[in-house]
Design an enzyme around this catalytic site. Sequence first.
Site, short mmCIF file in Angstrom:
data_model
loop_
_atom_site.label_atom_id
_atom_site.label_comp_id
_atom_site.label_asym_id
_atom_site.label_seq_id
_atom_site.Cartn_x
_atom_site.Cartn_y
_atom_site.Cartn_z
N TYR A 177 0.83 -1.33 0.11
CA TYR A 177 0.00 -0.11 0.25
C TYR A 177 0.91 1.41 0.03
CZ TYR A 177 -3.63 3.41 0.97
OH TYR A 177 -4.60 4.24 0.96
N PRO A 178 1.76 1.32 0.71
CA PRO A 178 2.33 2.79 0.91
C PRO A 178 3.45 3.32 -0.13
CG PRO A 178 3.40 1.16 2.73
CD PRO A 178 2.52 0.52 1.84
N ASP A 179 3.40 2.22 -1.25
CA ASP A 179 4.54 2.55 -2.39
C ASP A 179 3.77 3.53 -3.51
OD1 ASP A 179 6.34 1.06 -1.54
OD2 ASP A 179 6.23 -0.57 -2.82
N TYR A 180 2.48 3.79 -3.37
CA TYR A 180 1.70 4.19 -4.40
C TYR A 180 1.42 5.62 -4.41
CZ TYR A 180 1.94 -0.74 -5.22
OH TYR A 180 2.54 -1.94 -5.58
#
Lengths: 418, 417
Positions: A177-180
């Site tokens: 999740y936090p990658d985008y």
Amino acid sequence: MTRLPLEGLRVADFSWFGAGPIGAQTLATFGAEVVRIESEAKLDSLRIAGPFALNADGTPKSSYNVSGYFNNFNAGKLSVQLNLNLEKGQELAYRLIEKSDIFLTNFTPRVIDKWNLRYEQLAALNPKLIAAYAPMQGLEGPHRDFLGFGAVLTPVTGISHMSGFPNRPPFGVGTNYPDYVINPGHTCTAILAALRYRNRTGKGQRVELPQIESVVNALGTAVADYLANGTVQVRSANRHPLAAPHGAFPCLEDPESIGSVDRWIALACYTDLQWQRLCQVLDRQALASDPAFSTLEARKLNEDALESQMAELTSEWRAEDLMAALQAAGIPAGVVQNAQDMLDRDPHMRSRGYYQYLDHPETGRAAYDGPLAVLSATPGHHRAPAPLLGEHTLDVCQRIIGLEMDEIATLLAEGVLV
Amino acid sequence: MAERALDGLRVVEFTDELGSYCGRLLADLGAEVIKVEPPTGGRERHTPPFYRAAAPGPDTSLAFWVHNTSKKSVVLDLETEAGRVMARTLALTANVLLEDNPVGFMAARGLGFESLHAELPALVYTSITGFGQTGPHAGYAYSDIVGQAMAGVMTLAGEPADPPNMIYGQQANLSASIQAAQATLLAVLHAEAAGEGQMVDVSAQEAQSMNQETAMQQWDLQKTNRKRTGEKGALPLTLPGFGVYRARDGYLMCYVVAPAGAGFPVLVDWMRERGMAGDLDEEPYRELCQNLNFGTLTQLAKDPARAAAMIPDLEHINELLRAFFASLSATEAYEEGQRRLLLHGIVSTPRDLAENSQLRARQWFTQLEFDYLNAVLEFPGAPYRLSETPVQIGRPPRLGEHTDEVLASLAAARRRG
């Protein structure tokens, strides 16, 4: 045509996977020339991760250039191949960085050290450089060299513990999740702020985005609750303290949703007036007058029963019809959409033209996420699809680094430009 | 005193929970952010949890605090003519106007983009809404869970047997705010270079949709929908070293079979050192453990019969692994495993985060003095560190704390003409 905000700026993009490249893509979308440094010696794994474009017979194409995962984060960039494990590769990297305004990487400090890309080294070459480092744990500290990517960051930062149903183990949210948005968005915010400072003072600086700090900040309420109150919050399904019902409820299946036919509606009922209207839409006046549910306090108290009632009632509806009916009554409600909806069926997404379709020599016409907002005077856009691996090696070596053809031939033969 | 990246930038915001984090990011970077609030404050000021040592109310909501640091607060009632006039006067002193109201709300109160832009051409006007300013759903009622649903993100989270899962932390609001911060700064750079302001239209649905990961491309390229796979993940069978494990006091998430970091044999070495490897050094387990990696897995996926035959042996290995992790604390397992280059992570609780030795060693947490509560509280830090223009986190404002000060300065400016 109006000049885009970042026209004339060059970005040396030494990042990979999602968290780095997406931030650099935003810079490209709004006018910067972004040179993505790649190498078959340390290939961005997204180039070999699906989903891939398909051949006519339905089998996936096989090449470094056909991953939708990679392509969607790298539109409008130039790709140059440079083997940074070789000293000559590092020299060329320096020559590119000398002629760049922004440097970006999300490699671990171990790799940054190995490739001689530390800030002091780069600032010595180019004091006006804005150098952004976004390693998972930061550049220093006891966990500096810990391994990971979005999949590890999701549990480590608390997203997994705080999301989902409390009767289930904390398995996460189905994506890295936090990658985008969280990490690339924070990185790009800091770079743009540093650019404004440079415009005013002529000074470059180092931007550091330890991904763990960026993500924990974004979950700040739960952390602040522990720090201030000693409370350890746990995941609370789809509920919200100020609303009930608040969640996703089943609707009639949608056989046209390929591969994912179950269908749900999400809704949030904050006020007692919204509750009255919700019962009206669902044609259950008796429920509206039931004291077990008539106030928010009562609905919170009887939330399990409330949710089973809701599920029973919503399951008679087509999700789209229920959304329209609830919205007409002023109740926040929306279909739990899938990608098929996002691209093809949501009339609103289509009307706004968010997705941009680009012709790519190997994938054919493909969809890309569009600019992160609509800017009325300086609308960004992808000037080109994602580059093929090394597509611009020659161009970048000649035009930007200033190499002659015979030098390039030698470097190719020596394995520097691979 | 250190210079700040956004020194000299005045932001007037009319935001509640959807756009407040955008204002916070700008404020912590040095912009002067003046939050215009209704007399009772917006919903966020009344959202739990509250600071427990004081009465719950608009000045003690932690949800408000974390999204509104470093700002000033001015109370103006936009439902009165006097409030609207004052708000307009204030807005016309801004470089940036930031708002997150339903489409049409600001224009109806004399605060719309066209009318302000006509008077102040360099104004950057950022509107954050659920669905954007245009399109058939522009008027739709919005809340965070609806944004997560409509963005194609909820459909990816959760057990197949459960409803799709919402992600904690008002994530659609947060994505919208983060995208808005970048878009606003892009527009500020343009305004400062060209003297031209503009409208920045942010849709939470679009902002959050970036978090679909690969689902969008999978539909585009392959015409199938990704769906939620829950605890099992995308793997066809349960593999030792992949997924959630219970530790003595919490959980770990393992990706030891993924193609990064040390492999499964290193995990077995660790188990052996602690006397918990059981019979894993004997066949058939020894060879299985040697080859537990992504390559083997790919082979197995093509040969379901062979995979099925191996399940009991894999399950035996997994039993031993579960017992091993259950004997360790989550933090101990995380730190020691990472020292051995095993790809895994602790499933941190808020307490684990508060005690995280990396965050502590780097002094990430900050201290905020709440004078009106006679308290100095520890608080989460900033998302980034800028070497020349450090981020500074200031105490979030009480409701209306700066009303007198800001209105007096407006009056003084008017007198000066």
